[in-house]
Design a protein around this motif. Structure first.
Motif, PDB file in Angstrom:
ATOM      1  N   UNK B 167       0.848  -1.230  -0.033  1.00  8.68           N
ATOM      2  CA  UNK B 167      -0.091  -0.179  -0.041  1.00  8.68           C
ATOM      3  C   UNK B 167       0.791   1.175   0.000  1.00  8.68           C
ATOM      4  N   UNK B 168       1.959   1.157   1.019  1.00 10.32           N
ATOM      5  CA  UNK B 168       2.925   2.448   0.931  1.00 10.32           C
ATOM      6  C   UNK B 168       3.425   2.868  -0.217  1.00 10.32           C
ATOM      7  N   UNK B 169       4.015   1.758  -1.021  1.00 13.57           N
ATOM      8  CA  UNK B 169       4.612   1.727  -2.312  1.00 13.57           C
ATOM      9  C   UNK B 169       3.717   2.229  -3.336  1.00 13.57           C
ATOM     10  N   UNK B 170       2.496   1.818  -3.306  1.00 14.43           N
ATOM     11  CA  UNK B 170       1.447   2.081  -4.198  1.00 14.43           C
ATOM     12  C   UNK B 170       1.124   3.516  -4.289  1.00 14.43           C
ATOM     13  N   UNK B 171       0.839   3.987  -2.959  1.00  9.64           N
ATOM     14  CA  UNK B 171       0.650   5.333  -2.612  1.00  9.64           C
ATOM     15  C   UNK B 171       1.597   6.437  -3.066  1.00  9.64           C
ATOM     16  N   UNK B 172       3.051   5.942  -2.790  1.00  6.73           N
ATOM     17  CA  UNK B 172       4.138   6.615  -3.209  1.00  6.73           C
ATOM     18  C   UNK B 172       4.236   6.756  -4.643  1.00  6.73           C
ATOM     19  N   UNK B 173       3.900   5.545  -5.570  1.00  2.08           N
ATOM     20  CA  UNK B 173       4.133   5.890  -6.841  1.00  2.08           C
ATOM     21  C   UNK B 173       3.239   6.580  -7.347  1.00  2.08           C
ATOM     22  N   UNK B 174       1.925   6.572  -6.782  1.00  2.00           N
ATOM     23  CA  UNK B 174       0.884   7.421  -7.468  1.00  2.00           C
ATOM     24  C   UNK B 174       1.179   8.887  -7.338  1.00  2.00           C
ATOM     25  N   UNK B 175       1.971   9.244  -6.085  1.00  2.00           N
ATOM     26  CA  UNK B 175       2.256  10.368  -5.753  1.00  2.00           C
ATOM     27  C   UNK B 175       3.301  10.972  -6.763  1.00  2.00           C
ATOM     28  N   UNK B 242     -11.001  16.957  -7.439  1.00  2.00           N
ATOM     29  CA  UNK B 242      -9.984  17.039  -6.346  1.00  2.00           C
ATOM     30  C   UNK B 242     -10.538  16.772  -5.140  1.00  2.00           C
ATOM     31  N   UNK B 243     -11.827  17.420  -4.754  1.00  3.89           N
ATOM     32  CA  UNK B 243     -12.439  17.151  -3.809  1.00  3.89           C
ATOM     33  C   UNK B 243     -12.931  15.875  -3.333  1.00  3.89           C
ATOM     34  N   UNK B 244     -13.300  15.103  -4.495  1.00  6.30           N
ATOM     35  CA  UNK B 244     -13.780  13.693  -4.464  1.00  6.30           C
ATOM     36  C   UNK B 244     -12.488  12.860  -4.002  1.00  6.30           C
ATOM     37  N   UNK B 245     -11.465  13.044  -4.891  1.00 11.24           N
ATOM     38  CA  UNK B 245     -10.181  12.225  -4.588  1.00 11.24           C
ATOM     39  C   UNK B 245     -10.036  12.480  -3.020  1.00 11.24           C
ATOM     40  N   UNK B 246     -10.041  13.701  -2.559  1.00 12.56           N
ATOM     41  CA  UNK B 246      -9.518  14.097  -1.145  1.00 12.56           C
ATOM     42  C   UNK B 246     -10.268  13.227  -0.150  1.00 12.56           C
ATOM     43  N   UNK B 249      -9.254   9.654  -0.078  1.00 13.59           N
ATOM     44  CA  UNK B 249      -8.220   9.686   0.802  1.00 13.59           C
ATOM     45  C   UNK B 249      -8.270   9.741   2.147  1.00 13.59           C
ATOM     46  N   UNK B 250      -9.238  10.569   2.768  1.00  8.92           N
ATOM     47  CA  UNK B 250      -9.446  10.764   3.912  1.00  8.92           C
ATOM     48  C   UNK B 250     -10.226   9.463   4.751  1.00  8.92           C
ATOM     49  N   UNK B 251     -11.197   9.081   3.672  1.00  8.61           N
ATOM     50  CA  UNK B 251     -11.924   7.684   4.226  1.00  8.61           C
ATOM     51  C   UNK B 251     -10.676   6.703   4.352  1.00  8.61           C
ATOM     52  N   UNK B 252      -9.724   6.644   3.526  1.00 12.45           N
ATOM     53  CA  UNK B 252      -8.748   5.609   3.931  1.00 12.45           C
ATOM     54  C   UNK B 252      -7.836   5.792   4.997  1.00 12.45           C
ATOM     55  N   UNK B 253      -7.689   7.021   5.332  1.00 12.53           N
ATOM     56  CA  UNK B 253      -6.907   7.537   6.358  1.00 12.53           C
ATOM     57  C   UNK B 253      -7.360   7.030   7.753  1.00 12.53           C
ATOM     58  N   UNK B 254      -8.884   7.163   7.868  1.00 13.98           N
ATOM     59  CA  UNK B 254      -9.518   6.781   9.117  1.00 13.98           C
ATOM     60  C   UNK B 254      -9.156   5.613   9.687  1.00 13.98           C
ATOM     61  N   UNK B 301      -0.891  10.812   2.642  1.00 11.06           N
ATOM     62  CA  UNK B 301      -2.312  11.249   2.433  1.00 11.06           C
ATOM     63  C   UNK B 301      -2.496  12.657   3.079  1.00 11.06           C
ATOM     64  N   UNK B 302      -1.999  13.152   4.107  1.00 15.41           N
ATOM     65  CA  UNK B 302      -2.479  14.354   4.607  1.00 15.41           C
ATOM     66  C   UNK B 302      -1.693  15.415   3.646  1.00 15.41           C
ATOM     67  N   UNK B 303      -0.571  15.202   3.470  1.00 20.44           N
ATOM     68  CA  UNK B 303       0.592  16.140   2.451  1.00 20.44           C
ATOM     69  C   UNK B 303      -0.388  16.146   1.386  1.00 20.44           C
ATOM     70  N   UNK B 304      -0.822  15.211   0.750  1.00 18.44           N
ATOM     71  CA  UNK B 304      -1.415  15.477  -0.793  1.00 18.44           C
ATOM     72  C   UNK B 304      -2.846  16.043  -0.540  1.00 18.44           C
ATOM     73  N   UNK B 305      -3.537  15.914   0.542  1.00 16.29           N
ATOM     74  CA  UNK B 305      -4.979  16.575   0.692  1.00 16.29           C
ATOM     75  C   UNK B 305      -4.452  18.000   0.948  1.00 16.29           C
ATOM     76  N   UNK B 306      -3.605  18.264   1.911  1.00 16.16           N
ATOM     77  CA  UNK B 306      -3.199  19.388   2.401  1.00 16.16           C
ATOM     78  C   UNK B 306      -2.697  20.500   1.245  1.00 16.16           C
ATOM     79  N   UNK B 307      -2.014  19.740   0.288  1.00 20.07           N
ATOM     80  CA  UNK B 307      -1.229  20.754  -0.681  1.00 20.07           C
ATOM     81  C   UNK B 307      -2.147  20.496  -2.031  1.00 20.07           C
ATOM     82  N   UNK B 308      -3.252  20.175  -1.950  1.00 19.73           N
ATOM     83  CA  UNK B 308      -3.744  20.096  -3.323  1.00 19.73           C
ATOM     84  C   UNK B 308      -3.300  19.087  -4.282  1.00 19.73           C
ATOM     85  N   UNK B 309      -2.654  17.944  -3.746  1.00 21.36           N
ATOM     86  CA  UNK B 309      -1.875  17.061  -4.669  1.00 21.36           C
ATOM     87  C   UNK B 309      -0.521  17.748  -5.129  1.00 21.36           C
TER      88      UNK B 309
END
Lengths: 106, 467
Positions: B167-175, B242-246, B249-254, B301-309
């Motif tokens: 999961x970590x690698x996946x998110x990193x790659x997407x980032x 972007x809001x939907x994506x956010x 992401x936040x739902x995954x973060x919980x 996740x929070x960095x992506x959300x906070x800085x608008x990806x």
């Protein structure tokens, strides 16, 4: 009054003031503020511009108890400019005056 | 403001000028202030008459600019004209600013789709080596650890950890894809912007030539308005995406936050065990590496959300550290599990058992109690027993069981008992066993043993009667 308009007039006033006698910064400010109420700060940039445009020459004179004073002297180019501005001003002044007079007489 | 403060401020604002010019200006202002003070004004007063420093600095700089542009500024009316020109220019600059402001939202719809498609491809590509790696690791560990409850536990931990890493690698790659796409996008944008600027400059020149023709200015205005309108339309759609994506992401973060909290609790517990003398370094390392990875994912996740990806920097190092710690942890854990002996017996020491004894006078309820083969109880011959009396003896652990009564009903022994769930006792037992590298069957703490004592005559008479 519109500041830009004021600035245009200010140029003429400064040229006329220096044409009477050479002046240094402070002297000019006090002289000009007799005629128009303007921010002290705005005069220096104007002097700078007029100097850069070769309408003024500057020279330094030692003063008692302080740094040397920079005097502004009108050049022949400056004199021409002054006459030019003065005639524009006169024209402008006359036409405005006439217009107002007509308005008042009716 | 005093003199030196004022002069310093002014100096800073006029930094672009060359030193000679700058010193000249500063000297002039200093001498004007001095002169004013000499004529009876206070320093503060003298300075306040210059007005705002920034405005002053701007005007001074303008004096240079005007000099550079001085070509057709020949008379008074021309200078008025230039004022109008400047105003028009300012207006166009302002609208340009508005457009630029709108363009700061650099992500467009195309980019979002591009990112999603790339992400799906990466997901599939990453899944293959990961599932292979995962099966190899689980197969290896299930060989290395004994196949019991604890062994299975370890195998499942490894499986879970691999998923986490995946999961970590996946998110990193997407980032990284997002970053790549948006930078490419912004380069494209900046080229576009440059062209736009050039066009605008051309238009500006034209306007300067025909400043009095208001028509053109209006046209420009309309054109820019249109650009702004178009940009904002596109932006609102992007913002929704972007809001939907956010939200996703936040739902995954919980759940991640909860698992992180859980991991911390487990870590605290493991450290407690460590202090108690159980050598579970390996498990602690596993937990720490899981915490690092979970934290990493949450941060991302929070960095992506906070800085608008558009986050600035993300370190790989924590992920690598976590993996190294994980490998060391696995090594220790396998060693630890391998050395543990699993004993399928009650952990309670024989000496600490209590006995409950009750006599039973043989009656009709005896049934086939003594003739039936049963592992439930043992029969002992005791010649000292009275006739027609059975002694029922229950051996149990006083810590976990409370026996009230033992009776015989229809050939069966009935033990009336209540379980005492003393978790702390069980836990202490477990810890003590772990220290000795042994694990018992802890469900057996509630077990009891029944012994029947009877004399030969009684036994015979009952058996004969039965037959």
């Amino acid at each position: 009054m519109n500041t830009q308009f004021k600035k245009g007039v200010l140029e003429l006033i400064v040229l006329v003031a220096v044409s009477k006698k050479d002046m240094y910064g402070y002297e000019l400010i006090s002289e000009v503020s007799r005629v128009v109420d303007i921010n002290d700060g705005t005069i220096y940039p104007l002097l700078k511009r007029l100097t850069n445009d070769k309408y003024f020459e500057t020279y330094l004179v030692e003063s008692t108890g302080g740094p040397p004073r920079k005097y502004y002297k009108l050049t022949s180019l400056g004199k021409e400019k002054m006459h030019e501005l003065k005639s524009t001003w006169d024209q402008f002044n006359n036409s405005v005056n006439n217009f107002i007079k007509e308005g008042y007489n009716e | 403001m005093n003199k030196s403060k004022f002069l310093n401020k002014l100096k800073k604002k006029l930094e672009i000028l060359n030193d000679e010019e700058l010193n000249d200006i500063i000297n002039e202002y200093e001498s004007i202030i001095d002169e004013k003070v000499k004529h009876g004004k206070s320093e503060e007063e003298a300075i306040s008459e210059f007005g705002d420093v920034s405005t002053l600095a701007k005007e001074i700089l303008e004096a240079y600019k005007l000099n550079a542009k001085k070509v057709d500024e020949d008379d008074f009316l021309d200078s008025l004209d230039s004022t109008i020109k400047k105003g028009a220019k300012k207006l166009s600059e302002y609208t340009k600013d508005v457009v630029n402001e709108a363009e700061k939202e650099e992500i467009t719809i195309d980019m979002i789709f591009e990112i999603i498609i790339k992400a799906i491809v990466i997901l599939i590509l990453l899944m293959i080596p990961f599932s292979i790696l995962r099966s190899i690791l689980t197969a290896f560990t299930s060989m290395a650890v004994p196949s019991n409850f604890f062994g299975n536990f370890i195998v499942s931990i490894i499986g879970g950890f691999m998923s986490l890493l995946f999961l970590a690698l996946l998110i990193l790659v997407i980032y990284l894809i997002i970053k790549d796409t948006t930078t490419k996008g912004s380069i494209k944008k900046s080229i576009k912007k440059r062209i736009e600027n050039e066009v605008e400059e051309e238009i500006e020149e034209e306007i300067e030539k025909e400043i009095k023709k208001e028509m053109k200015k209006e046209k420009e205005q309309i054109k820019e308005d249109k650009i702004v309108a178009k940009k904002s339309e596109q932006n609102s759609f992007t913002t929704i995406m972007l809001t939907i994506l956010k939200v996703i992401l936040i739902l995954h973060a919980i759940p991640m936050v909860f698992s992180l909290a859980f991991l911390y609790v487990v870590l605290a517990f493991s450290i407690y065990l460590l202090f108690k003398g159980v050598s579970i370094i390996g498990i602690i390392l596993l937990i720490i590496s899981s915490i690092i990875i979970t934290t990493f994912i949450l941060q991302l996740i929070f960095k992506l959300v906070k800085t608008n990806f558009r986050p600035k920097k993300v370190g790989f190092s924590s992920l690598i550290t976590a993996f190294v710690i994980f490998l060391i942890g696995i090594f220790f854990t396998i060693d630890f599990i391998g050395s543990i002996e699993f004993v399928n017996e009650s952990p309670i020491d024989e000496l600490s058992y209590s006995t409950f004894t009750q006599n039973y006078v043989v009656d009709d309820n005896i049934g086939n109690l003594l003739t039936r083969q049963s592992s439930n109880y043992s029969v002992f011959i005791d010649s000292e027993m009275n006739d027609n009396v059975l002694t029922l003896e229950v051996t149990y652990s006083d810590d976990f069981l409370n026996i009230k009564e033992v009776s015989v009903s229809d050939g069966y022994i009935i033990v009336h008992s209540t379980e005492r769930m003393k978790l702390i006792n069980l836990f202490n037992l477990f810890v003590d066993n772990l220290k000795e590298e042994k694990i018992y069957n802890y469900t057996k703490v509630f077990d009891y043993e029944i012994n029947l004592f009877v004399n030969q005559e009684t036994l015979n008479s009952i058996v004969i009667e039965e037959n």
